[in-house]
Write a protein that holds these residues in place. Structure first.
Motif, PDB file in Angstrom:
ATOM      1  N   ALA A 165      30.930  49.047  57.597  1.00  0.00           N
ATOM      2  CA  ALA A 165      32.000  48.383  56.859  1.00  0.00           C
ATOM      3  C   ALA A 165      31.428  47.305  55.947  1.00  0.00           C
ATOM      4  N   TYR A 166      32.105  47.082  54.820  1.00  0.00           N
ATOM      5  CA  TYR A 166      31.650  46.053  53.894  1.00  0.00           C
ATOM      6  C   TYR A 166      32.799  45.664  52.963  1.00  0.00           C
ATOM      7  N   LEU A 167      32.620  44.581  52.232  1.00  0.00           N
ATOM      8  CA  LEU A 167      33.582  44.126  51.234  1.00  0.00           C
ATOM      9  C   LEU A 167      32.960  44.214  49.852  1.00  0.00           C
ATOM     10  N   THR A 168      33.751  44.624  48.874  1.00  0.00           N
ATOM     11  CA  THR A 168      33.306  44.619  47.479  1.00  0.00           C
ATOM     12  C   THR A 168      34.378  43.925  46.638  1.00  0.00           C
ATOM     13  N   PRO A 169      34.010  43.446  45.450  1.00  0.00           N
ATOM     14  CA  PRO A 169      34.994  42.752  44.606  1.00  0.00           C
ATOM     15  C   PRO A 169      36.191  43.631  44.267  1.00  0.00           C
ATOM     16  N   ASN A 170      37.357  43.030  44.299  1.00  0.00           N
ATOM     17  CA  ASN A 170      38.587  43.696  43.884  1.00  0.00           C
ATOM     18  C   ASN A 170      38.577  43.776  42.357  1.00  0.00           C
ATOM     19  N   PRO A 171      38.508  44.955  41.765  1.00  0.00           N
ATOM     20  CA  PRO A 171      38.385  45.073  40.297  1.00  0.00           C
ATOM     21  C   PRO A 171      39.599  44.530  39.544  1.00  0.00           C
ATOM     22  N   PHE A 172      40.731  44.341  40.250  1.00  0.00           N
ATOM     23  CA  PHE A 172      41.939  43.858  39.590  1.00  0.00           C
ATOM     24  C   PHE A 172      42.154  42.358  39.806  1.00  0.00           C
ATOM     25  N   SER A 173      41.175  41.716  40.442  1.00  0.00           N
ATOM     26  CA  SER A 173      41.263  40.268  40.651  1.00  0.00           C
ATOM     27  C   SER A 173      40.638  39.535  39.469  1.00  0.00           C
ATOM     28  N   PRO A 174      41.257  38.459  38.983  1.00  0.00           N
ATOM     29  CA  PRO A 174      40.655  37.679  37.888  1.00  0.00           C
ATOM     30  C   PRO A 174      39.350  37.012  38.292  1.00  0.00           C
ATOM     31  N   GLU A 175      39.078  36.964  39.586  1.00  0.00           N
ATOM     32  CA  GLU A 175      37.841  36.356  40.078  1.00  0.00           C
ATOM     33  C   GLU A 175      36.702  37.356  40.217  1.00  0.00           C
ATOM     34  N   ALA A 176      36.945  38.629  39.938  1.00  0.00           N
ATOM     35  CA  ALA A 176      35.976  39.690  40.226  1.00  0.00           C
ATOM     36  C   ALA A 176      34.605  39.434  39.616  1.00  0.00           C
ATOM     37  N   ASP A 177      34.568  38.894  38.405  1.00  0.00           N
ATOM     38  CA  ASP A 177      33.285  38.671  37.723  1.00  0.00           C
ATOM     39  C   ASP A 177      32.613  37.365  38.123  1.00  0.00           C
ATOM     40  N   ARG A 178      33.307  36.547  38.932  1.00  0.00           N
ATOM     41  CA  ARG A 178      32.765  35.242  39.295  1.00  0.00           C
ATOM     42  C   ARG A 178      32.416  35.132  40.771  1.00  0.00           C
ATOM     43  N   LEU A 179      32.540  36.215  41.504  1.00  0.00           N
ATOM     44  CA  LEU A 179      32.291  36.166  42.943  1.00  0.00           C
ATOM     45  C   LEU A 179      30.795  36.060  43.232  1.00  0.00           C
ATOM     46  N   PRO A 180      30.427  35.364  44.296  1.00  0.00           N
ATOM     47  CA  PRO A 180      29.005  35.134  44.583  1.00  0.00           C
ATOM     48  C   PRO A 180      28.267  36.362  45.101  1.00  0.00           C
ATOM     49  N   PHE A 181      29.002  37.338  45.660  1.00  0.00           N
ATOM     50  CA  PHE A 181      28.335  38.513  46.241  1.00  0.00           C
ATOM     51  C   PHE A 181      29.020  39.791  45.773  1.00  0.00           C
ATOM     52  N   ALA A 182      28.203  40.748  45.347  1.00  0.00           N
ATOM     53  CA  ALA A 182      28.731  42.046  44.946  1.00  0.00           C
ATOM     54  C   ALA A 182      29.017  42.920  46.164  1.00  0.00           C
ATOM     55  N   ARG A 183      28.440  42.541  47.290  1.00  0.00           N
ATOM     56  CA  ARG A 183      28.692  43.281  48.533  1.00  0.00           C
ATOM     57  C   ARG A 183      28.510  42.328  49.704  1.00  0.00           C
ATOM     58  N   ILE A 184      29.461  42.351  50.631  1.00  0.00           N
ATOM     59  CA  ILE A 184      29.372  41.581  51.864  1.00  0.00           C
ATOM     60  C   ILE A 184      29.419  42.563  53.022  1.00  0.00           C
ATOM     61  N   ASP A 185      28.328  42.686  53.740  1.00  0.00           N
ATOM     62  CA  ASP A 185      28.297  43.586  54.885  1.00  0.00           C
ATOM     63  C   ASP A 185      29.043  42.970  56.058  1.00  0.00           C
TER      64      ASP A 185
END
Length: 353
Positions: free
Chosen positions: A167-187
C-alpha cells in the motif's frame, strides 16, 4: 512527533499503517489510520496550532444569531480524487453521516439540530448558542454515497493505492496542492507496537506520533521530537474526603507544591494552572498565577501547617493535635510515564515537607 537526526536514508518515505483496519474517517478505530486519513480527506474547517479555526473547504463563516446558527461559504472548484465536482449534497451527506452514533465525530456534532443549504451558503443550526462551534467542524468531507465504504472518496492531497509491493499514497491529481507536495510516493507499512522502536531506528518507518502518557507506546531514544499542542489534559485528582486534604487550604498547598515544569518534561506538553492550554486566548496567566501562593513558607504559617516537631515533615492540627501531613498517591503501575510523574510529584512533596 519524532524524526531521526542522523537518518538511515533508504530513498523512501514510509508511514505506519494498520492494514487490518479501515481508512474510513468516520468508523476507523485506530489512531494510526485516522492520522493517515487526514491526508486523504479535507475538512470544512481546520484547527490551527493555537486552537483557532482556519479556512479549509469553507473560506469564511458567520453567525447570524449569536452562535446558534452558522452560515459557511464553501470553496468553489473543489474536486474529489475521482475527478467529480464537490457539491452541497456531498457536504450535507457527510455532516449527517458524521452525526450518526457510529461515527467518530458524533460527540462534537451532538448539538447540531439542522443542516441546510441556502442557495449560496451552508447553514448549520444548533440546539443552543455555541459561539466557538467552528473549531468543532474539523470534520472530513467525502463523496455522497461513499461514507460506509472502507475507503470513501475524498478531496485530500493524497490518494490511496496498492500494487504488488504493498500500500502507498500518491498525490491526488485533482488537488491544488498536487504540485507542491513533499513526496511523490508515501509507502505504508504495518508495524506491531513491539517493532516500532527498532523500525524507527533503522529507518524502516520515517515518522511516528507518540503520546508519552499512553501505555504501550515506545520511547524513541536519540530522536528529534517536535511537540504538537493538543487538547489532552493530564491532571492530579484529589480526594477531598480524605485527610489531610479535606481542607481547601491544604489542597491549595499541594497544588502549589507540584512542579508542573518537571511533569511537562515527563509527559510532554505545556505546564498549565487551569484546564486550558496556555496557547488559548482564554487562558489568563495572571489570574492562574494568583491562585498559587507566591511564598509557600508564609502560606504554611497562615494555614497553621508547619514542622512543629522538627522531623522534616509538615504537621497540621487535627482535633487540636499536630498530625503529620501525609497522603497516598495512586497511579497505574503499567503506565511508565504516569508512574514517573507520580514519583516526581512525591519528590516535590518530600522536598517541601
Amino acid at each position: 512527533m519524532a524524526v531521526q537526526e542522523d537518518w538511515p536514508d533508504d530513498g523512501r518515505f514510509t508511514l505506519r499503517y494498520a492494514d487490518d483496519s479501515t481508512l474510513n474517517p468516520y468508523s476507523c478505530g485506530t489512531e494510526v489510520n485516522r492520522l493517515l486519513s487526514s491526508l486523504l480527506f479535507e475538512p470544512l474547517i481546520r484547527v490551527s496550532a493555537d486552537f483557532q479555526p482556519e479556512s479549509a473547504l469553507c473560506t469564511d463563516w458567520t453567525t447570524v444569531d449569536g452562535g446558534k446558527t452558522f452560515e459557511l461559504t464553501v470553496r468553489e472548484g473543489v474536486r474529489f480524487s475521482d475527478g467529480t465536482d464537490m457539491s452541497y449534497w456531498d457536504l450535507l451527506y457527510s455532516l449527517n453521516r458524521a452525526k450518526e452514533e457510529t461515527s467518530f465525530f458524533c460527540g462534537r456534532l451532538k448539538s447540531v439540530s439542522d443542516i441546510s443549504w441556502t442557495g449560496e451558503k451552508l447553514r448549520i443550526t444548533l440546539s443552543s448558542p455555541q459561539p466557538d462551534f467552528p473549531v468543532l467542524l474539523d470534520v472530513p468531507i467525502v463523496k455522497e454515497g461513499s461514507a460506509y465504504r472502507s475507503l470513501p472518496v475524498g478531496s485530500g492531497p493524497y490518494v490511496f493505492q496498492e500494487d504488488e509491493s504493498g500500500a502507498y499514497l500518491t498525490p491526488n491529481p485533482f488537488s491544488p496542492e498536487a504540485d507542491r507536495l513533499p513526496f511523490a510516493r508515501i509507502d505504508l507499512k504495518y508495524f506491531a507496537v513491539e517493532e516500532l522502536a527498532s523500525a524507527f531506528a533503522s529507518g524502516e518507518v520515517d515518522l511516528l506520533v507518540s503520546d508519552p502518557g499512553v501505555m504501550g507506546q515506545s520511547c524513541f531514544e536519540g530522536a528529534v521530537r517536535r511537540s504538537l499542542p493538543t487538547t489532552v489534559l493530564y491532571y492530579v485528582g484529589i480526594n477531598p474526603s480524605c485527610e489531610p486534604l479535606s481542607d481547601p487550604a491544604r489542597r491549595r498547598l499541594v497544588n502549589a507544591a507540584i512542579n508542573r515544569g518537571s511533569l511537562s518534561g515527563i509527559l510532554g506538553g505545556e505546564a498549565t494552572l487551569t484546564p486550558l492550554h496556555p496557547l488559548l486566548p482564554e487562558y489568563d496567566a495572571e489570574a492562574a498565577k494568583a491562585w498559587i501562593p507566591s511564598d509557600l513558607g508564609e502560606y504554611c504559617i497562615e494555614i497553621l501547617t508547619e514542622d512543629y516537631n522538627g522531623d522534616g515533615i509538615l504537621e497540621y492540627f487535627r482535633d487540636g493535635t499536630p498530625t503529620d501531613f501525609s497522603f497516598k498517591l495512586l497511579v497505574c503501575s503499567e503506565n511508565e510515564a504516569a508512574t514517573a510523574a507520580a514519583r516526581s510529584i512525591a519528590d516535590d512533596m518530600k522536598s517541601k515537607g
